[in-house]
Design a protein around this motif. Structure first.
Motif, short mmCIF file in Angstrom:
data_model
loop_
_atom_site.label_atom_id
_atom_site.label_comp_id
_atom_site.label_asym_id
_atom_site.label_seq_id
_atom_site.Cartn_x
_atom_site.Cartn_y
_atom_site.Cartn_z
N ILE A 165 0.91 -1.19 -0.01
CA ILE A 165 0.00 -0.24 -0.46
C ILE A 165 0.65 1.16 0.44
O ILE A 165 1.50 1.42 0.72
CB ILE A 165 -0.98 0.08 1.60
N ASP A 166 0.45 2.06 -1.12
CA ASP A 166 1.07 3.27 -0.92
C ASP A 166 2.96 3.88 -0.78
O ASP A 166 2.95 4.77 0.08
CB ASP A 166 0.16 4.29 -0.24
N MET A 167 3.57 3.35 -1.06
CA MET A 167 4.93 3.47 -0.70
C MET A 167 5.21 4.46 -1.91
O MET A 167 6.18 4.12 -2.94
CB MET A 167 5.39 2.11 -1.53
N ASP B 52 5.16 9.99 -2.00
CA ASP B 52 4.36 11.81 -1.20
C ASP B 52 4.92 11.45 -0.21
O ASP B 52 4.32 12.26 0.81
CB ASP B 52 2.80 11.41 -2.26
N PHE B 53 4.44 9.96 0.72
CA PHE B 53 4.17 9.61 2.23
C PHE B 53 5.85 9.46 2.31
O PHE B 53 5.77 9.75 3.53
CB PHE B 53 3.41 8.15 2.11
N ILE B 54 6.63 9.24 1.73
CA ILE B 54 7.56 8.40 2.40
C ILE B 54 9.03 9.65 1.76
O ILE B 54 10.27 9.61 3.05
CB ILE B 54 8.71 7.12 1.21
N GLY C 293 6.97 15.85 0.28
CA GLY C 293 5.38 14.95 -0.68
C GLY C 293 4.45 15.35 0.28
O GLY C 293 4.78 16.41 1.63
N PHE C 294 3.39 14.75 0.23
CA PHE C 294 2.16 15.20 1.29
C PHE C 294 1.97 15.03 2.41
O PHE C 294 1.33 15.64 3.28
CB PHE C 294 0.98 14.09 0.71
N GLY C 295 3.06 13.69 2.91
CA GLY C 295 3.50 13.24 4.17
C GLY C 295 4.00 14.68 4.79
O GLY C 295 3.76 14.89 6.03
N GLY D 209 -9.32 6.25 -2.90
CA GLY D 209 -9.48 6.82 -1.48
C GLY D 209 -8.65 5.64 -0.09
O GLY D 209 -7.60 5.97 -0.99
N LYS D 210 -8.64 6.19 0.71
CA LYS D 210 -8.00 5.62 1.11
C LYS D 210 -7.95 3.98 1.64
O LYS D 210 -6.49 3.56 1.02
CB LYS D 210 -8.22 5.86 3.42
N GLY D 211 -8.77 3.25 0.83
CA GLY D 211 -8.70 2.17 1.21
C GLY D 211 -8.75 1.46 -0.74
O GLY D 211 -9.40 2.28 -1.44
N VAL E 240 2.39 1.70 4.24
CA VAL E 240 1.87 2.86 4.82
C VAL E 240 0.70 3.36 4.48
O VAL E 240 0.33 3.29 3.15
CB VAL E 240 3.39 3.88 4.51
N THR E 241 0.37 4.08 5.33
CA THR E 241 0.85 3.74 6.89
C THR E 241 -0.38 3.43 7.40
O THR E 241 -1.73 2.74 7.16
CB THR E 241 0.23 5.46 7.62
N THR E 242 -0.06 2.09 8.43
CA THR E 242 -0.66 1.33 9.05
C THR E 242 -1.87 1.67 9.54
O THR E 242 -3.06 1.23 8.75
CB THR E 242 0.48 0.98 10.21
C1 C5J Z 1 -2.28 6.55 3.56
C2 C5J Z 1 -2.52 8.49 4.42
N1 C5J Z 1 -1.33 5.96 2.60
N2 C5J Z 1 -1.94 8.07 5.68
N3 C5J Z 1 -3.04 7.88 3.16
O1 C5J Z 1 -2.00 6.21 4.52
O2 C5J Z 1 -2.95 9.72 3.99
#
Ligand code: C5J
Length: 227
Positions: A25-27, A30-32, A36-38, A133-135, A159-161
């Motif tokens: 999921i979502d590696m 943006d998150f890592i 990015g978004f994170g 979405g998240k799912g 991510v994320t758990t």
């Molecule tokens: C994910 C988020 N991938 N944290 N998205 O967990 O918004």
């Protein structure tokens, strides 16, 4: 003979005749990665970077064993027609979904920051699903893909758990899949949320599914499916 992952929680996870699918999921950058978004939401992305070598080991195993491999990315269309306004404004960040940051427009399909990180690029034959979405099941072809491959069991990482991973595992559980989350192949910006998620997924006799460390997963799958 029945093969299991004996070290799984809350009890041994029984492996099916054909290998489980692996869903990462979502590696995505943006998150890592920083910028990015994170990080726009104020998170420390270095926490997530620590699991990358483990996720790669799990991916290498899945490739060796010819498993169905699905990568997801949280991604919206460039015109944001699949991004509810409520999602866009949530968090009150200085830059929002669709705004331009150092890696291009945040969470927009096709932008540099929306790509999977370099070490986890998909190979031909692997699925790379954009999910709004998240799912991972919401507004994606995931259910069709799994059914087409006759999948009954799913291993999760990514991510994320407690956000996209947990949401996706719950969606899969509701559709009847036997799910296991690989403990050291998932991470959160909040270590206490990660632990709470592992605990709540496996509580009540595995109400959502199982968890196990990657070493136990890899050993059991190699033992069961390697030719
Ligand atoms: C994910 C988020 N991938 N944290 N998205 O967990 O918004």
């Amino acid at each position: 003979m029945t093969h299991t992952i004996p070290g799984a929680k809350p009890y041994a996870y029984t492996l099916p005749a054909i290998p489980p699918a692996l869903i990462l999921i979502d590696m995505q950058r943006d998150f890592i990665e920083a910028g990015g978004f994170g990080s726009a939401l104020g998170n420390d992305v270095t926490l997530l970077q620590k699991i990358v070598p483990t996720v790669r080991k799990v991916l290498d195993m899945a490739r060796r064993l010819g498993m169905v491999i699905i990568h997801t990315r949280e991604a919206h269309k460039a015109d944001l027609s699949d991004c509810p306004p409520a999602k866009r404004v949530r968090g009150n960040a200085a830059i929002k979904i669709g705004d331009t940051g150092p890696m291009g427009r945040l969470l927009i399909d096709g932008e540099p920051g929306n790509d999977l990180i370099a070490l986890l690029q998909p190979l031909p034959g692997e699925y790379d699903l954009a999910k709004p979405g998240k799912g991972a099941f919401y507004a994606t072809p995931l259910q069709d893909i799994l059914q087409r491959h006759g999948i009954t069991h799913i291993l999760f990482g990514g991510v994320t758990t407690e956000v996209c991973v947990q949401t996706s595992m719950r969606e899969a559980n509701d559709r009847g899949y036997e799910c296991l989350l690989i403990e050291d192949a998932t991470e959160s910006y909040f270590p206490e949320f990660k632990q709470a998620t592992l605990d709540m997924l496996t509580a009540q006799g595995g109400i959502v599914g199982w968890t196990a460390p990657s070493a136990a997963v890899i050993a059991a799958l190699e033992n069961t499916y390697a030719k």
